[in-house]
Design a protein around this motif. Structure first.
Motif, PDB file in Angstrom:
ATOM      1  N   ARG A  40     -10.696   6.085   3.402  1.00 53.98           N
ATOM      2  CA  ARG A  40     -11.278   5.525   4.629  1.00 53.98           C
ATOM      3  C   ARG A  40     -10.353   4.512   5.287  1.00 53.98           C
ATOM      4  O   ARG A  40     -10.188   4.499   6.509  1.00 53.98           O
ATOM      5  CB  ARG A  40     -12.618   4.836   4.329  1.00 53.98           C
ATOM      6  CG  ARG A  40     -13.734   5.764   3.915  1.00 53.98           C
ATOM      7  CD  ARG A  40     -15.115   5.100   4.059  1.00 53.98           C
ATOM      8  NE  ARG A  40     -15.142   3.713   3.669  1.00 53.98           N
ATOM      9  CZ  ARG A  40     -15.408   3.277   2.433  1.00 53.98           C
ATOM     10  NH1 ARG A  40     -15.612   4.167   1.466  1.00 53.98           N
ATOM     11  NH2 ARG A  40     -15.457   1.993   2.173  1.00 53.98           N
ATOM     12  N   LEU A  41      -9.759   3.625   4.463  1.00 54.63           N
ATOM     13  CA  LEU A  41      -9.029   2.482   5.014  1.00 54.63           C
ATOM     14  C   LEU A  41      -7.531   2.521   4.768  1.00 54.63           C
ATOM     15  O   LEU A  41      -6.802   1.647   5.251  1.00 54.63           O
ATOM     16  CB  LEU A  41      -9.606   1.184   4.427  1.00 54.63           C
ATOM     17  CG  LEU A  41     -11.062   0.884   4.817  1.00 54.63           C
ATOM     18  CD1 LEU A  41     -11.570  -0.353   4.116  1.00 54.63           C
ATOM     19  CD2 LEU A  41     -11.196   0.723   6.325  1.00 54.63           C
ATOM     20  N   GLY A  42      -7.059   3.507   4.020  1.00 57.46           N
ATOM     21  CA  GLY A  42      -5.632   3.595   3.738  1.00 57.46           C
ATOM     22  C   GLY A  42      -5.233   2.729   2.554  1.00 57.46           C
ATOM     23  O   GLY A  42      -5.929   1.768   2.208  1.00 57.46           O
ATOM     24  N   GLU A  43      -4.108   3.067   1.950  1.00 54.42           N
ATOM     25  CA  GLU A  43      -3.641   2.314   0.790  1.00 54.42           C
ATOM     26  C   GLU A  43      -2.728   1.184   1.235  1.00 54.42           C
ATOM     27  O   GLU A  43      -1.746   1.419   1.945  1.00 54.42           O
ATOM     28  CB  GLU A  43      -2.889   3.228  -0.184  1.00 54.42           C
ATOM     29  CG  GLU A  43      -2.394   2.495  -1.418  1.00 54.42           C
ATOM     30  CD  GLU A  43      -1.697   3.415  -2.390  1.00 54.42           C
ATOM     31  OE1 GLU A  43      -1.021   2.903  -3.314  1.00 54.42           O
ATOM     32  OE2 GLU A  43      -1.805   4.651  -2.234  1.00 54.42           O
ATOM     33  N   PRO A  44      -3.014  -0.069   0.836  1.00 51.73           N
ATOM     34  CA  PRO A  44      -2.127  -1.184   1.208  1.00 51.73           C
ATOM     35  C   PRO A  44      -0.783  -1.065   0.495  1.00 51.73           C
ATOM     36  O   PRO A  44      -0.723  -0.718  -0.688  1.00 51.73           O
ATOM     37  CB  PRO A  44      -2.900  -2.421   0.741  1.00 51.73           C
ATOM     38  CG  PRO A  44      -3.790  -1.923  -0.358  1.00 51.73           C
ATOM     39  CD  PRO A  44      -4.161  -0.521   0.019  1.00 51.73           C
ATOM     40  N   LYS A  45       0.282  -1.340   1.216  1.00 43.88           N
ATOM     41  CA  LYS A  45       1.630  -1.262   0.651  1.00 43.88           C
ATOM     42  C   LYS A  45       2.302  -2.635   0.559  1.00 43.88           C
ATOM     43  O   LYS A  45       3.253  -2.812  -0.204  1.00 43.88           O
ATOM     44  CB  LYS A  45       2.498  -0.353   1.514  1.00 43.88           C
ATOM     45  CG  LYS A  45       1.972   1.071   1.659  1.00 43.88           C
ATOM     46  CD  LYS A  45       2.014   1.830   0.344  1.00 43.88           C
ATOM     47  CE  LYS A  45       1.616   3.295   0.541  1.00 43.88           C
ATOM     48  NZ  LYS A  45       1.616   4.038  -0.744  1.00 43.88           N
ATOM     49  N   THR A  46       1.832  -3.597   1.355  1.00 40.98           N
ATOM     50  CA  THR A  46       2.432  -4.933   1.394  1.00 40.98           C
ATOM     51  C   THR A  46       1.332  -5.983   1.282  1.00 40.98           C
ATOM     52  O   THR A  46       0.136  -5.688   1.439  1.00 40.98           O
ATOM     53  CB  THR A  46       3.202  -5.164   2.704  1.00 40.98           C
ATOM     54  OG1 THR A  46       2.257  -5.183   3.803  1.00 40.98           O
ATOM     55  CG2 THR A  46       4.222  -4.059   2.943  1.00 40.98           C
ATOM     56  N   LEU A  47       1.746  -7.229   1.056  1.00 40.64           N
ATOM     57  CA  LEU A  47       0.772  -8.321   1.020  1.00 40.64           C
ATOM     58  C   LEU A  47       0.065  -8.473   2.362  1.00 40.64           C
ATOM     59  O   LEU A  47      -1.137  -8.778   2.417  1.00 40.64           O
ATOM     60  CB  LEU A  47       1.476  -9.641   0.647  1.00 40.64           C
ATOM     61  CG  LEU A  47       2.075  -9.729  -0.760  1.00 40.64           C
ATOM     62  CD1 LEU A  47       2.653 -11.121  -0.992  1.00 40.64           C
ATOM     63  CD2 LEU A  47       1.037  -9.407  -1.823  1.00 40.64           C
ATOM     64  N   GLU A  48       0.799  -8.221   3.436  1.00 46.71           N
ATOM     65  CA  GLU A  48       0.196  -8.337   4.763  1.00 46.71           C
ATOM     66  C   GLU A  48      -0.899  -7.297   4.968  1.00 46.71           C
ATOM     67  O   GLU A  48      -1.900  -7.558   5.650  1.00 46.71           O
ATOM     68  CB  GLU A  48       1.271  -8.188   5.845  1.00 46.71           C
ATOM     69  CG  GLU A  48       2.257  -9.350   5.944  1.00 46.71           C
ATOM     70  CD  GLU A  48       3.237  -9.404   4.769  1.00 46.71           C
ATOM     71  OE1 GLU A  48       3.439  -8.350   4.110  1.00 46.71           O
ATOM     72  OE2 GLU A  48       3.787 -10.489   4.504  1.00 46.71           O
ATOM     73  N   ASP A  49      -0.730  -6.126   4.360  1.00 44.26           N
ATOM     74  CA  ASP A  49      -1.756  -5.082   4.481  1.00 44.26           C
ATOM     75  C   ASP A  49      -3.094  -5.515   3.896  1.00 44.26           C
ATOM     76  O   ASP A  49      -4.158  -5.022   4.319  1.00 44.26           O
ATOM     77  CB  ASP A  49      -1.300  -3.794   3.781  1.00 44.26           C
ATOM     78  CG  ASP A  49      -0.145  -3.112   4.485  1.00 44.26           C
ATOM     79  OD1 ASP A  49       0.105  -3.432   5.671  1.00 44.26           O
ATOM     80  OD2 ASP A  49       0.513  -2.261   3.849  1.00 44.26           O
ATOM     81  N   LEU A  50      -3.066  -6.426   2.926  1.00 40.17           N
ATOM     82  CA  LEU A  50      -4.314  -6.861   2.294  1.00 40.17           C
ATOM     83  C   LEU A  50      -5.251  -7.543   3.275  1.00 40.17           C
ATOM     84  O   LEU A  50      -6.469  -7.602   3.052  1.00 40.17           O
ATOM     85  CB  LEU A  50      -4.003  -7.820   1.136  1.00 40.17           C
ATOM     86  CG  LEU A  50      -3.468  -7.175  -0.151  1.00 40.17           C
ATOM     87  CD1 LEU A  50      -3.109  -8.256  -1.170  1.00 40.17           C
ATOM     88  CD2 LEU A  50      -4.488  -6.222  -0.747  1.00 40.17           C
ATOM     89  N   GLU A  51      -4.705  -8.080   4.361  1.00 36.89           N
ATOM     90  CA  GLU A  51      -5.542  -8.751   5.356  1.00 36.89           C
ATOM     91  C   GLU A  51      -6.577  -7.797   5.951  1.00 36.89           C
ATOM     92  O   GLU A  51      -7.630  -8.230   6.423  1.00 36.89           O
ATOM     93  CB  GLU A  51      -4.669  -9.338   6.469  1.00 36.89           C
ATOM     94  CG  GLU A  51      -3.734 -10.444   6.012  1.00 36.89           C
ATOM     95  CD  GLU A  51      -4.486 -11.671   5.532  1.00 36.89           C
ATOM     96  OE1 GLU A  51      -5.591 -11.938   6.057  1.00 36.89           O
ATOM     97  OE2 GLU A  51      -3.973 -12.351   4.627  1.00 36.89           O
TER      98      GLU A  51
END
Length: 301
Positions: free
Chosen positions: A178-189
């Motif tokens: 649904r939301l995609g896999e985070p790849k970086t710390l910024e993606d966690l936002e």
């Protein structure tokens, strides 16, 4: 009354029975005494000790702080007496009840699978299991042993390390779809980071940022009171969760959960300790048996 005429162990047995049965009348039935005799015995005990042990009323029965302390010491003294007597004729086989307080995660993934073996080894021992992630007052909760994860605060309690575990961030495939896999710390936002509903020693997720380790707040729309609840939320696709590896080992192997941002995992491990009252003094054999068993089977993942 002369010291030689006082049956201290008998007084302790009656007082412990009063506490564990929750009142004079219930204790009287067990001790084969009248409620009046039990009440008078406790009153004499209080007078000799110079401290009130029980607050009495028509509707409530409550231990005072002095009563809690005396109950804890009395149960250990009686256990030692029983151990000594059994040691003469029964090879010191542990018997009695152990009240164990631990987290739902530890109880589910570590304790439950090994419990049959412990009970087979010690048929005279019974276990009263209480599950909570919150820190408890061992004395007030009449707890023999508490198993807790994470750094220990300095206290008058005794701790024994049982093992440690890695930690991983994981999510359900349905959530990542649904939301995609985070790849970086910024993606966690952009992601729902599930966290605990109480303050922990490290209140967030340690993550690698270059050569440093930074703490990312576990800020999400859902919080929970224990790790097992967070695991279930993650399994149901609610968000990302940072969990002890031993709790999600089978979920990861089966594909129910997927590791996330593993390349930014700082590799920290969380220690598990058994905490108990004792300050290095002798323990009842049943408690020693449990501690030795849990240390041998401790979480390692």
């Amino acid at each position: 009354m002369a010291r030689s005429e006082i049956n201290r162990s008998g007084e302790m047995e009656v007082f412990v029975c009063v506490v564990e049965r929750g009142g004079f009348s219930a204790a009287a039935r067990v001790c084969r005494m009248t409620p009046s005799a039990v009440s008078k015995l406790v009153t004499r005990l209080e007078a000799r000790l110079g401290a009130r042990l029980v607050n009495r009323s028509t509707r409530a029965f409550q231990l005072t702080p002095e009563g809690c302390a005396f109950y804890e010491r009395a149960t250990r003294i009686l256990a030692d007496i029983a151990d000594a007597e059994r040691g003469v004729g029964a090879g010191e086989q542990p018997v009695g009840r152990i009240r164990l307080n631990t987290s739902a995660s530890y109880a589910t993934h570590i304790l439950s699978p090994i419990l049959p073996e412990f009970l087979d080894l010690y048929p005279g021992v019974t276990l009263d299991l209480v599950q909570t992630d919150m820190v408890v007052d061992l004395l007030a909760e009449r707890t023999d042993v508490a198993v807790r994860a994470g750094p220990l605060k300095s206290s008058s309690l005794v701790a024994r390390k049982l093992g440690d575990t890695a930690l991983v961030i994981a999510a359900a495939p349905s959530y990542l779809a649904r939301l995609g896999e985070p790849k970086t710390l910024e993606d966690l936002e952009q992601h729902n980071r599930l966290g605990f509903g109480y303050v922990r020693t490290v209140d967030g997720w340690p993550m690698r940022k270059g050569a440093e380790t930074v703490i990312i707040p576990a800020v999400g729309r859902v919080q929970a009171s224990d790790g097992e609840a967070l695991r279930r939320l993650a399994l149901n696709g609610v968000g990302l969760a940072r969990l002890a590896a031993f709790t999600v080992h089978e979920d990861l192997a089966a594909g129910r959960l997927v590791r996330v941002l593993e390349h930014l995992n700082p590799g920290d491990r969380e220690a598990f300790h058994a905490i108990y009252i004792g300050q290095g003094g002798p323990l009842p054999s049943r408690v020693r048996a449990l501690l030795d068993f849990l240390a041998e089977k401790g979480p390692v993942a």
